[in-house]
Design an enzyme around this catalytic site. Structure first.
Site, PDB file in Angstrom:
ATOM      1  N   THR B  40       0.418  -1.271  -0.218  1.00  0.00           N
ATOM      2  CA  THR B  40      -0.056  -0.166  -0.085  1.00  0.00           C
ATOM      3  C   THR B  40       1.190   1.262   0.181  1.00  0.00           C
ATOM      4  O   THR B  40       1.999   1.121   0.640  1.00  0.00           O
ATOM      5  CB  THR B  40      -0.919  -0.038   1.471  1.00  0.00           C
ATOM      6  OG1 THR B  40      -1.534  -1.206   1.208  1.00  0.00           O
ATOM      7  CG2 THR B  40      -1.383   1.206   1.680  1.00  0.00           C
ATOM      8  N   ASP B  56      -4.087   4.655  -0.939  1.00  0.00           N
ATOM      9  CA  ASP B  56      -5.121   4.133  -2.111  1.00  0.00           C
ATOM     10  C   ASP B  56      -5.800   3.106  -1.819  1.00  0.00           C
ATOM     11  O   ASP B  56      -6.532   2.842  -1.463  1.00  0.00           O
ATOM     12  CB  ASP B  56      -3.813   3.411  -3.136  1.00  0.00           C
ATOM     13  CG  ASP B  56      -2.822   2.463  -2.491  1.00  0.00           C
ATOM     14  OD1 ASP B  56      -2.624   1.283  -3.427  1.00  0.00           O
ATOM     15  OD2 ASP B  56      -2.993   2.001  -1.133  1.00  0.00           O
ATOM     16  N   ARG B  58      -5.020  -0.294  -3.628  1.00  0.00           N
ATOM     17  CA  ARG B  58      -5.048  -1.641  -4.024  1.00  0.00           C
ATOM     18  C   ARG B  58      -5.397  -2.833  -2.840  1.00  0.00           C
ATOM     19  O   ARG B  58      -4.444  -2.600  -2.267  1.00  0.00           O
ATOM     20  CB  ARG B  58      -4.413  -1.523  -5.304  1.00  0.00           C
ATOM     21  CG  ARG B  58      -3.858  -2.560  -6.097  1.00  0.00           C
ATOM     22  CD  ARG B  58      -2.745  -3.511  -6.373  1.00  0.00           C
ATOM     23  NE  ARG B  58      -2.817  -2.399  -8.092  1.00  0.00           N
ATOM     24  CZ  ARG B  58      -1.714  -2.080  -8.666  1.00  0.00           C
ATOM     25  NH1 ARG B  58      -0.719  -1.874  -8.968  1.00  0.00           N
ATOM     26  NH2 ARG B  58      -2.455  -1.635 -10.080  1.00  0.00           N
ATOM     27  N   LYS B  72      -8.815   1.334   2.879  1.00  0.00           N
ATOM     28  CA  LYS B  72      -7.627   1.226   3.314  1.00  0.00           C
ATOM     29  C   LYS B  72      -8.287   2.122   5.069  1.00  0.00           C
ATOM     30  O   LYS B  72      -7.173   2.066   5.776  1.00  0.00           O
ATOM     31  CB  LYS B  72      -6.693   1.297   3.396  1.00  0.00           C
ATOM     32  CG  LYS B  72      -6.625   0.360   2.035  1.00  0.00           C
ATOM     33  CD  LYS B  72      -5.251   0.112   0.978  1.00  0.00           C
ATOM     34  CE  LYS B  72      -5.476  -0.788  -0.152  1.00  0.00           C
ATOM     35  NZ  LYS B  72      -4.240  -0.698  -0.545  1.00  0.00           N
ATOM     36  N   GLY B  86      -0.546  -3.723   5.042  1.00  0.00           N
ATOM     37  CA  GLY B  86      -0.089  -5.397   5.256  1.00  0.00           C
ATOM     38  C   GLY B  86      -0.951  -6.428   5.192  1.00  0.00           C
ATOM     39  O   GLY B  86      -1.632  -5.727   4.259  1.00  0.00           O
ATOM     40  N   SER B 168       4.359  -0.535   1.495  1.00  0.00           N
ATOM     41  CA  SER B 168       5.504  -0.636  -0.349  1.00  0.00           C
ATOM     42  C   SER B 168       5.996   0.973  -0.316  1.00  0.00           C
ATOM     43  O   SER B 168       6.660   0.681  -0.911  1.00  0.00           O
ATOM     44  CB  SER B 168       5.023  -1.763  -1.077  1.00  0.00           C
ATOM     45  OG  SER B 168       3.793  -1.641  -1.366  1.00  0.00           O
ATOM     46  N   ASP B 205       5.207   2.840  -7.353  1.00  0.00           N
ATOM     47  CA  ASP B 205       4.852   1.212  -6.366  1.00  0.00           C
ATOM     48  C   ASP B 205       4.019   0.639  -7.056  1.00  0.00           C
ATOM     49  O   ASP B 205       2.731   0.495  -7.804  1.00  0.00           O
ATOM     50  CB  ASP B 205       4.657   1.572  -4.975  1.00  0.00           C
ATOM     51  CG  ASP B 205       4.395  -0.157  -4.629  1.00  0.00           C
ATOM     52  OD1 ASP B 205       2.965   0.326  -3.239  1.00  0.00           O
ATOM     53  OD2 ASP B 205       5.231  -0.192  -4.231  1.00  0.00           O
ATOM     54  N   SER B 208       0.943  -0.977  -5.444  1.00  0.00           N
ATOM     55  CA  SER B 208      -0.151   0.481  -4.530  1.00  0.00           C
ATOM     56  C   SER B 208      -0.839   0.916  -5.894  1.00  0.00           C
ATOM     57  O   SER B 208      -0.018   0.827  -7.716  1.00  0.00           O
ATOM     58  CB  SER B 208       0.469   1.508  -4.249  1.00  0.00           C
ATOM     59  OG  SER B 208       0.960   1.681  -3.233  1.00  0.00           O
TER      60      SER B 208
END
Lengths: 213, 274
Positions: B40, B56, B58, B72, B86, B168, B205, B208
């Site tokens: 994320t 984000d 995803r 999230k 996580g 991430s 990234d 994400s």
């Protein structure tokens, strides 16, 4: 080899216009050897709620028995059927309880909620819910199914049956017998297709009309 | 009455009864399953009047995106929200659990919850599981003592910061914050900076992607802007879509079960007269 590939499975649920469809393959295998071609993966919890369980077959059956038991207790206490959203929370809690020693199972839940609004949901093996408005997939063929659904899904289809044709073409581990159950508020219909079985629901007639999908 | 082993709902907490069987299976060379992660980009910053959180949308399962629009930013209390990165099941379960504990605490004390209360409940839970509950959180809220922003790591350590990023995509987002953050941002500037940081995570990234969710919390007021920006619209090759010919799949059997059963209601007054 992953534990999910031991028995092999493919499950899909999709939302259509005032209806939902849930489909699974029917192969039970021990790695590459096929043991059965009529294995049931989709179970009925009550008239308007179905759960499909992919992954290790023994865990799927145990989990189904526990969930059915909990639902029967709920029916006795509350004198009504569980709503799909509530049931999804129950499944998530039961799976998360085993966070450090999980059931090797990925459920796909499909049902008609309040006002017969279709509800579908999937989870990973420790209960992380994914509520989707269009389709959910689970099982060893999930990558191929994601691809198929992404490209072919249209909102408001009358019967989301094409899901079965899809599963049919899959990887060796789960190629037999898709079994689908589209469900509409007034009538659930079960249809067994070549290598497949499915339930379809139509509002007024019993005639099966597949042209609109 | 015989003592049957009944599957009654347990008192709570984790149950470890399948661990021995799972150990045996992994001993035979069967890999355990991968869990859904929210690899994320989550961010938070403190602006003039409060806290802005961003995330984000995803969710990934290995290399596949399994949810293109997940949530999230989790609700903890009316004045406190928490972003989670996580393992998805862990972040959802931990935030739900602490949210209910906060509500009980609220009823017990008769006061609005404080951010440090949520912080302590989360860190003590995560620490007691020694990092096995893999939830990295960005907790933000406004209470009587002012706006607060904290990060909580899976092992239970916490940081209190004016701006924070986790997940991430945290490096991509932190790059944006470090260059553009200043104290005393207005609400519009804050939201724009948060969106820019999340977008930088989304585009740079792999873990994400999809849309940007923003949550603005100020004293006495909160605004959850779900899908505030959607920089990745769905594009179709052909607008008509795919059509399926009738009879494409051979139907073997059909079974129709009517759901609505006809119930005859006998008028009570008629029955009595007989």
């Amino acid at each position: 080899m992953s534990i999910f590939e031991y028995n092999g499975s493919a499950l899909i649920a999709m939302v259509g216009k005032n209806c939902f469809a849930i489909a699974s393959d029917r192969r039970l295998g021990v790695q590459l050897q096929t043991i059965a071609t009529d294995f049931q993966r989709i179970y009925k919890i009550h008239d308007k709620l179905y759960i499909g369980l992919s992954g290790l077959a023994t865990d799927a059956q145990t989990l189904y028995q526990r969930l059915f038991f909990r639902h029967k207790l709920y029916q006795l206490r509350e004198e009504r059927d569980m709503k799909p959203e509530t049931f999804a929370n129950l499944v998530s809690a039961i799976l998360y309880e085993k966070r450090f020693g999980p059931y090797f199972c990925q459920p796909v839940i499909a049902g008609l909620g309040d006002d017969d609004k279709p509800f579908i949901c999937t989870m990973d093996s420790i209960g992380a819910k994914e509520l989707a408005k269009d389709f959910v997939v689970a099982g060893t063929a999930s990558e191929s199914l994601y691809g198929a659904c992404e490209s072919m899904y249209k909102p408001d289809m009358v019967c989301s049956i094409f899901s079965c044709t899809y599963i049919y073409k899959h990887k060796v581990l789960d190629i037999f017998g898709p079994f689908t159950k589209p469900l509409h508020p007034s009538n659930p219909t079960e249809k067994r297709k070549k290598f497949m079985a499915s339930y379809i629901c139509k509002p007024t007639k019993c005639r099966l009309d597949l042209t609109n999908y | 009455m015989s003592q049957a082993v009944v599957d009654v709902p347990p008192k709570g907490g984790f149950s470890f009864d399948l661990c021995r069987r799972n150990e045996m299976l992994s001993g035979k060379g069967i890999q355990p399953p991968s869990f859904r992660k929210t690899g994320t980009t989550i961010v938070g910053l403190i602006f003039k009047d409060g806290v802005i959180l961003g995330a984000d949308t995803r969710a990934t399962e290995g290399p596949i995106v399994c949810d293109k629009n997940c949530e999230k930013i989790h609700y903890m209390a009316p004045n406190i929200y928490c972003c989670g990165a996580g393992t998805a099941a862990d972040t959802e379960a931990v935030t739900d659990m602490v949210s209910s504990q906060l509500q009980l605490h609220c009823y017990h004390t008769g006061r609005v919850s404080r951010v440090v209360t949520a912080l302590t409940l989360l860190k003590s839970h995560l620490f007691s599981y020694q990092g096995y509950v893999s939830a990295a959180l960005v907790l933000g809220g406004v209470d009587v003592t002012g706006p607060h922003l904290h990060t909580i790591y899976p092992h239970g350590s916490t940081d209190t910061l004016p701006f924070a990023t986790m997940g991430s995509g945290s490096l991509a987002a932190m790059a944006v914050f470090e260059s553009k953050y200043r104290e005393g941002l207005t609400r519009e500037e804050g939201i724009e900076l948060v969106c820019e940081a999340i977008c930088s995570g989304i585009f740079n990234d792999l873990g994400s992607g999809s849309n940007v969710d923003v949550c603005v919390i100020t004293k006495g007021h909160k605004e959850y802007l779900r899908n505030y920006q959607m920089p990745n619209p769905r594009t179709y090759v052909s607008s008509k879509g795919y059509t399926f010919a009738k009879g494409l799949t051979e139907v073997l059997t059909t079974k129709i079960t009517p759901l609505k059963e006809k119930v005859e209601v006998i008028d009570a007054s008629d029955a009595m007269e007989e």
